[in-house]
Design a protein around this motif. Structure first.
Motif, PDB file in Angstrom:
ATOM      1  N   ARG A 102      11.463  39.669  58.975  1.00  0.00           N
ATOM      2  CA  ARG A 102      11.688  40.992  59.565  1.00  0.00           C
ATOM      3  C   ARG A 102      12.518  40.831  60.848  1.00  0.00           C
ATOM      4  N   VAL A 103      13.648  41.495  60.883  1.00  0.00           N
ATOM      5  CA  VAL A 103      14.527  41.399  62.059  1.00  0.00           C
ATOM      6  C   VAL A 103      14.870  42.800  62.555  1.00  0.00           C
ATOM      7  N   MET A 104      15.339  42.852  63.796  1.00  0.00           N
ATOM      8  CA  MET A 104      15.728  44.109  64.410  1.00  0.00           C
ATOM      9  C   MET A 104      17.244  44.245  64.379  1.00  0.00           C
ATOM     10  N   THR A 105      17.718  45.398  63.991  1.00  0.00           N
ATOM     11  CA  THR A 105      19.153  45.692  64.038  1.00  0.00           C
ATOM     12  C   THR A 105      19.378  46.911  64.923  1.00  0.00           C
ATOM     13  N   ARG A 106      20.574  47.032  65.427  1.00  0.00           N
ATOM     14  CA  ARG A 106      20.887  48.134  66.321  1.00  0.00           C
ATOM     15  C   ARG A 106      21.876  49.065  65.641  1.00  0.00           C
ATOM     16  N   GLN A 107      21.612  50.381  65.686  1.00  0.00           N
ATOM     17  CA  GLN A 107      22.511  51.346  65.080  1.00  0.00           C
ATOM     18  C   GLN A 107      22.690  52.542  66.017  1.00  0.00           C
TER      19      GLN A 107
END
Length: 381
Positions: free
Chosen positions: A187-192
């Motif tokens: 599980r990773v965090m992405t920025r949008q």
């Protein structure tokens, strides 16, 4: 496809000075500008040249490029907690942990630009067509073009007069949202971009009735342009602040005026030098004459010495175009072109035969009609 070396693109050495880099860029950008060069790959080459110049003309970017190559142009280069630019000096990570480094490779790490920071507007380009003489002597004119300008009702903030934008309630003014997603690595965090404020970091509760919240309007803009004497086809000049409106109070972009110069029916031009071909008769060349010659500065009289041969060049000092960068003007070069007479009368032919006899020249005359018939035969074939 691997990127080409920026120094190779501009054709300069790695020790090139700033003026040498600027000179190389100006030459290549003029050669491959899409408005001038209609080749299929001109646009791609122009973008490649511009990208190389933007890096090598900036001292910090050039130093990073010299050390790390194209990796230094990556958006994550130099971000805190990873990348190529730092965080590994002095025996430690210097802040940030493995998570920061991991996120930088999956779109979540690094510093985010302030969406509310002032940003300069986009540059625009205008093509101006000039007559041959207008390019030589320059002129003043007013041009009109469409651009996006700051809304005069809301002064660019997009809100109805009497109200103001507020910090976005969803992203808290950052303009972006961190979103968790599952990947094969966990599980990773992405920025949008925030879907509420569209990345601006602000919400407009009451939109401006003129621009409907954009802060910008389309306008027909006019500006006076002073065309300098001596411009050439493909030259361009920059008008500061005449481009698109900036954002968040940022300055306007610039307008680049590209000159397209029409050719002349009389003259050829190379920089400040002008060339003219002067047709004269055999009689004028043999006996000499004084002939009126056109120049861009008006007609002048040119003395043709007796015995002048075809192809002879005469130089008229300072009768060329003004030097765009420098003092004075170039010269006009006059090339003599001997014209052979046609349709001679019987008396003229007799005189020429006497001249040939007197000069000891044997001539086997050919009937002009014979050549005409031969031409017609070859044309039919």
């Amino acid at each position: 496809m691997a990127k080409r070396d920026y120094y190779e693109i501009l054709g300069v050495s790695k020790s090139a000075t700033d003026p040498e880099i600027k000179k190389a860029y100006r030459k290549l950008s003029k050669q491959f500008h899409p408005d001038i060069n209609k080749a299929a790959d001109a646009d791609a080459k122009f973008k490649e040249i511009t990208e190389a110049y933007e890096v090598l003309s900036d001292g910090n970017k050039r130093a990073a490029y010299d050390q790390y190559g194209h990796a230094s142009t990556d958006p994550n280069f130099g971000n805190s907690g990873g990348g190529f630019g730092g965080g590994f000096g002095g025996g430690g990570f210097n802040g940030g942990g493995f998570e920061d480094i991991f996120e930088s490779f999956f779109g979540g790490g690094g510093r985010t630009a302030n969406p509310n920071a002032p940003r300069q507007g986009e540059d625009l380009q205008y093509r101006m067509d000039l007559e041959f003489e207008e390019a030589i002597f320059g002129k003043e004119t007013t041009i009109q073009y469409n651009r996006e300008a700051e809304c005069k009702t809301c002064h660019g903030d997009g809100a109805k007069p009497g109200s103001h934008p507020v910090t976005c309630s969803k992203c808290q003014g950052s303009g972006t949202l961190n979103v968790a997603r599952n990947t094969p690595l966990g599980r990773v965090m992405t920025r949008q971009t925030c879907d509420v404020c569209q990345g601006t970091g602000k919400e407009i509760k009451e939109k401006c009735p003129t621009c409907y919240g954009s802060g910008r309007i389309k306008e027909r803009h006019s500006v006076k342009v002073t065309v300098p004497a001596g411009v050439e086809d493909g030259n361009q000049m920059r008008l500061n602040g005449q481009g698109e409106a900036g954002k968040n109070g940022g300055p306007y972009g610039d307008l680049y005026v590209v000159f397209r110069v029409k050719s002349s029916d009389l003259f050829d031009r190379d920089g400040a030098e002008i060339y003219y071909e002067l047709p004269i008769s055999f009689i004028q060349a043999a006996l000499g004459d004084e002939i009126e010659v056109p120049t861009v500065h008006g007609k002048i009289k040119l003395k043709i010495p007796a015995g002048t041969q075809t192809g002879t060049n005469f130089r008229l000092k300072s009768k060329g175009a003004p030097r765009l960068r420098g003092a004075g003007s170039g010269d006009q070069h006059v090339k003599i072109k001997l014209i052979t007479p046609k349709d001679l009368s019987s008396e003229q032919k007799r005189i020429l035969r006497d001249y040939a006899k007197e000069s000891g020249i044997e001539v086997t005359e050919q009937d002009e009609s014979t050549f005409g018939k031969l031409k017609d035969v070859f044309k039919k074939r």
